[in-house]
Write a protein that holds these residues in place. Structure first.
Motif, PDB file in Angstrom:
ATOM      1  N   GLU A   1       0.828  -1.215   0.000  1.00  0.00           N
ATOM      2  CA  GLU A   1       0.000   0.000   0.000  1.00  0.00           C
ATOM      3  C   GLU A   1       0.859   1.259   0.000  1.00  0.00           C
ATOM      4  OE1 GLU A   1      -3.225   0.319  -0.496  1.00  0.00           O
ATOM      5  OE2 GLU A   1      -3.371  -1.856  -0.687  1.00  0.00           O
ATOM      6  N   PHE A   2       2.023   1.207   0.656  1.00  0.00           N
ATOM      7  CA  PHE A   2       2.941   2.341   0.601  1.00  0.00           C
ATOM      8  C   PHE A   2       3.405   2.585  -0.831  1.00  0.00           C
ATOM      9  CE2 PHE A   2       7.327   3.836   0.350  1.00  0.00           C
ATOM     10  CZ  PHE A   2       7.185   5.097   0.910  1.00  0.00           C
ATOM     11  N   TYR A   3       3.756   1.517  -1.536  1.00  0.00           N
ATOM     12  CA  TYR A   3       4.185   1.661  -2.931  1.00  0.00           C
ATOM     13  C   TYR A   3       3.059   2.215  -3.800  1.00  0.00           C
ATOM     14  CZ  TYR A   3       8.789  -0.466  -2.506  1.00  0.00           C
ATOM     15  OH  TYR A   3      10.098  -0.718  -2.196  1.00  0.00           O
ATOM     16  N   ARG A   4       1.838   1.784  -3.527  1.00  0.00           N
ATOM     17  CA  ARG A   4       0.703   2.309  -4.280  1.00  0.00           C
ATOM     18  C   ARG A   4       0.532   3.809  -4.018  1.00  0.00           C
ATOM     19  NH1 ARG A   4      -3.764  -1.243  -3.220  1.00  0.00           N
ATOM     20  NH2 ARG A   4      -2.896  -2.475  -4.892  1.00  0.00           N
ATOM     21  N   ALA A   5       0.641   4.224  -2.755  1.00  0.00           N
ATOM     22  CA  ALA A   5       0.524   5.643  -2.404  1.00  0.00           C
ATOM     23  C   ALA A   5       1.673   6.442  -3.018  1.00  0.00           C
ATOM     24  CB  ALA A   5       0.506   5.804  -0.886  1.00  0.00           C
ATOM     25  N   LEU A   6       2.857   5.868  -3.018  1.00  0.00           N
ATOM     26  CA  LEU A   6       4.011   6.544  -3.626  1.00  0.00           C
ATOM     27  C   LEU A   6       3.804   6.710  -5.127  1.00  0.00           C
ATOM     28  CD1 LEU A   6       6.871   7.672  -3.136  1.00  0.00           C
ATOM     29  CD2 LEU A   6       7.742   5.388  -3.650  1.00  0.00           C
ATOM     30  N   GLN A   7       3.265   5.708  -5.771  1.00  0.00           N
ATOM     31  CA  GLN A   7       3.019   5.798  -7.208  1.00  0.00           C
ATOM     32  C   GLN A   7       1.984   6.881  -7.517  1.00  0.00           C
ATOM     33  OE1 GLN A   7       1.520   2.218  -8.987  1.00  0.00           O
ATOM     34  NE2 GLN A   7       1.969   2.908 -11.055  1.00  0.00           N
ATOM     35  N   ILE A   8       0.959   6.974  -6.712  1.00  0.00           N
ATOM     36  CA  ILE A   8      -0.087   7.976  -6.944  1.00  0.00           C
ATOM     37  C   ILE A   8       0.423   9.384  -6.694  1.00  0.00           C
ATOM     38  CG2 ILE A   8      -2.296   8.840  -6.030  1.00  0.00           C
ATOM     39  CD1 ILE A   8      -3.041   5.855  -5.579  1.00  0.00           C
ATOM     40  N   ASN A   9       1.218   9.582  -5.644  1.00  0.00           N
ATOM     41  CA  ASN A   9       1.615  10.928  -5.234  1.00  0.00           C
ATOM     42  C   ASN A   9       2.970  11.378  -5.779  1.00  0.00           C
ATOM     43  OD1 ASN A   9      -0.652  11.636  -3.424  1.00  0.00           O
ATOM     44  ND2 ASN A   9       0.042   9.800  -2.362  1.00  0.00           N
ATOM     45  N   ALA A  10       3.828  10.465  -6.174  1.00  0.00           N
ATOM     46  CA  ALA A  10       5.139  10.824  -6.722  1.00  0.00           C
ATOM     47  C   ALA A  10       5.534   9.784  -7.768  1.00  0.00           C
ATOM     48  CB  ALA A  10       6.172  10.902  -5.605  1.00  0.00           C
ATOM     49  N   GLU A  11       4.859   9.827  -8.892  1.00  0.00           N
ATOM     50  CA  GLU A  11       5.042   8.791  -9.910  1.00  0.00           C
ATOM     51  C   GLU A  11       6.456   8.754 -10.476  1.00  0.00           C
ATOM     52  OE1 GLU A  11       2.902   7.095 -13.929  1.00  0.00           O
ATOM     53  OE2 GLU A  11       2.061   8.806 -12.889  1.00  0.00           O
ATOM     54  N   GLN A  12       7.055   9.921 -10.690  1.00  0.00           N
ATOM     55  CA  GLN A  12       8.408   9.957 -11.253  1.00  0.00           C
ATOM     56  C   GLN A  12       9.406   9.301 -10.297  1.00  0.00           C
ATOM     57  OE1 GLN A  12       9.307  10.794 -14.324  1.00  0.00           O
ATOM     58  NE2 GLN A  12      11.342  10.082 -13.804  1.00  0.00           N
ATOM     59  N   LEU A  13       9.270   9.599  -9.020  1.00  0.00           N
ATOM     60  CA  LEU A  13      10.142   8.989  -8.022  1.00  0.00           C
ATOM     61  C   LEU A  13       9.893   7.489  -7.940  1.00  0.00           C
ATOM     62  CD1 LEU A  13      12.246   9.498  -5.782  1.00  0.00           C
ATOM     63  CD2 LEU A  13      10.333   9.659  -4.197  1.00  0.00           C
ATOM     64  N   PHE A  14       8.634   7.087  -8.031  1.00  0.00           N
ATOM     65  CA  PHE A  14       8.284   5.665  -8.016  1.00  0.00           C
ATOM     66  C   PHE A  14       8.956   4.932  -9.174  1.00  0.00           C
ATOM     67  CE2 PHE A  14       5.451   2.246  -9.482  1.00  0.00           C
ATOM     68  CZ  PHE A  14       5.443   1.446  -8.357  1.00  0.00           C
ATOM     69  N   ASN A  15       8.960   5.534 -10.346  1.00  0.00           N
ATOM     70  CA  ASN A  15       9.583   4.897 -11.512  1.00  0.00           C
ATOM     71  C   ASN A  15      11.104   4.851 -11.417  1.00  0.00           C
ATOM     72  OD1 ASN A  15       7.137   4.384 -12.786  1.00  0.00           O
ATOM     73  ND2 ASN A  15       7.087   6.397 -13.742  1.00  0.00           N
ATOM     74  N   ASP A  16      11.699   5.746 -10.605  1.00  0.00           N
ATOM     75  CA  ASP A  16      13.151   5.776 -10.461  1.00  0.00           C
ATOM     76  C   ASP A  16      13.678   4.906  -9.325  1.00  0.00           C
ATOM     77  OD1 ASP A  16      13.300   7.522 -12.584  1.00  0.00           O
ATOM     78  OD2 ASP A  16      13.368   9.325 -11.335  1.00  0.00           O
ATOM     79  N   LEU A  17      12.803   4.223  -8.619  1.00  0.00           N
ATOM     80  CA  LEU A  17      13.234   3.386  -7.485  1.00  0.00           C
ATOM     81  C   LEU A  17      14.199   2.296  -7.952  1.00  0.00           C
ATOM     82  CD1 LEU A  17       9.874   2.901  -5.567  1.00  0.00           C
ATOM     83  CD2 LEU A  17      11.828   4.225  -4.809  1.00  0.00           C
ATOM     84  N   PRO A  18      15.210   2.008  -7.152  1.00  0.00           N
ATOM     85  CA  PRO A  18      16.151   0.930  -7.529  1.00  0.00           C
ATOM     86  C   PRO A  18      15.471  -0.428  -7.713  1.00  0.00           C
ATOM     87  CG  PRO A  18      17.042   2.232  -5.717  1.00  0.00           C
ATOM     88  CD  PRO A  18      15.645   2.706  -5.939  1.00  0.00           C
ATOM     89  N   SER A  19      14.494  -0.733  -6.886  1.00  0.00           N
ATOM     90  CA  SER A  19      13.817  -2.031  -7.031  1.00  0.00           C
ATOM     91  C   SER A  19      13.013  -2.094  -8.320  1.00  0.00           C
ATOM     92  CB  SER A  19      12.901  -2.295  -5.831  1.00  0.00           C
ATOM     93  OG  SER A  19      11.862  -1.337  -5.770  1.00  0.00           O
ATOM     94  N   ARG A  20      12.492  -0.964  -8.780  1.00  0.00           N
ATOM     95  CA  ARG A  20      11.767  -0.939 -10.059  1.00  0.00           C
ATOM     96  C   ARG A  20      12.735  -1.144 -11.224  1.00  0.00           C
ATOM     97  NH1 ARG A  20       6.716  -1.106 -11.252  1.00  0.00           N
ATOM     98  NH2 ARG A  20       6.997   0.411 -12.881  1.00  0.00           N
ATOM     99  N   LYS A  21      13.907  -0.588 -11.113  1.00  0.00           N
ATOM    100  CA  LYS A  21      14.893  -0.758 -12.187  1.00  0.00           C
ATOM    101  C   LYS A  21      15.350  -2.204 -12.281  1.00  0.00           C
ATOM    102  CE  LYS A  21      16.473   3.973 -12.233  1.00  0.00           C
ATOM    103  NZ  LYS A  21      17.552   4.905 -11.998  1.00  0.00           N
ATOM    104  N   ILE A  22      15.446  -2.879 -11.142  1.00  0.00           N
ATOM    105  CA  ILE A  22      15.819  -4.294 -11.140  1.00  0.00           C
ATOM    106  C   ILE A  22      14.715  -5.108 -11.793  1.00  0.00           C
ATOM    107  CG2 ILE A  22      16.164  -6.303  -9.643  1.00  0.00           C
ATOM    108  CD1 ILE A  22      17.654  -4.422  -7.720  1.00  0.00           C
ATOM    109  N   LEU A  23      13.450  -4.767 -11.485  1.00  0.00           N
ATOM    110  CA  LEU A  23      12.335  -5.493 -12.077  1.00  0.00           C
ATOM    111  C   LEU A  23      12.246  -5.268 -13.583  1.00  0.00           C
ATOM    112  CD1 LEU A  23       9.533  -4.854  -9.426  1.00  0.00           C
ATOM    113  CD2 LEU A  23      10.770  -6.974  -9.842  1.00  0.00           C
ATOM    114  N   LYS A  24      12.650  -4.077 -14.044  1.00  0.00           N
ATOM    115  CA  LYS A  24      12.570  -3.759 -15.470  1.00  0.00           C
ATOM    116  C   LYS A  24      13.726  -4.347 -16.263  1.00  0.00           C
ATOM    117  CE  LYS A  24      10.098   0.601 -14.989  1.00  0.00           C
ATOM    118  NZ  LYS A  24      10.188   2.042 -15.157  1.00  0.00           N
ATOM    119  N   THR A  25      14.843  -4.674 -15.615  1.00  0.00           N
ATOM    120  CA  THR A  25      16.003  -5.199 -16.307  1.00  0.00           C
ATOM    121  C   THR A  25      15.683  -6.588 -16.838  1.00  0.00           C
ATOM    122  OG1 THR A  25      17.442  -3.985 -14.800  1.00  0.00           O
ATOM    123  CG2 THR A  25      18.442  -5.748 -16.100  1.00  0.00           C
TER     124      THR A  25
END
Length: 179
Positions: A76-100
């Protein structure tokens, strides 16, 4: 990877160099407090929104608190982060690992292109050839009763294929008719 592990991996990124400002952190806390399912109680939300405490300390405490609560709270924290700070959410290190992409994994877009590069004419030619061979096998099988018209049709079908194939098929049909 569980959301708690991802949050632990992203904690330094989120708390370092003022990536999240106070307004965004307040919005995230309010969302975790007010949106169903309620992740933070009113007392916890007030504690993490206390302006007397530094933003870094409040954010670190919030992230540690969510990790203790479990995977659903971190999600739920990640969901709130995505809604309120989408650019920061997309730049998260864990997101970059998932996208690799995994080097051993097949790239489906590239594979789809490689399979379809010959076009529809190639498909029709292969399908026609398979249908012709099936018809030829059916007509020339000695166990089945074949009407003479079918052999005549088969005799004209190689006209499209080519002269050499037509000659071979015609010789075979003449030989079959003699037997």
């Amino acid at each position: 990877q569980s959301y708690c592990h991802r949050l632990q991996h992203d904690m330094y990124f989120l708390t370092s160099s003022s990536r999240l400002n106070e307004q965004v952190v307040d919005k995230i806390i309010l969302q975790l407090n007010r949106v169903y399912p309620q992740i933070l109680t009113n007392e916890e939300a007030e504690k993490f929104r206390n302006p007397k405490t530094s933003l870094h300390t409040r954010l670190s405490s919030l992230l540690k608190h969510l990790q203790k609560k479990g995977d659903r709270h971190c999600q739920e924290f990640y969901r709130a982060l995505q809604i309120n700070a989408e650019q920061l959410f997309n730049d998260l290190p864990s997101r970059k690992i998932l996208k690799t992409p995994d080097p051993t994994e097949i790239d489906t877009d590239k594979e789809q292109y490689m399979l379809n590069d010959r076009g529809p004419v190639f498909f029709l030619a292969c399908f026609s050839m398979a249908a012709g061979l099936a018809l030829f096998w059916y007509c020339c099988n000695s166990e089945t009763q074949v009407i003479g018209r079918a052999r005549r049709i088969l005799g004209f079908s190689p006209i499209i294929i080519g002269r050499h194939v037509r000659n071979i098929c015609m010789l075979y049909l003449e030989d079959m008719s003699r037997n």
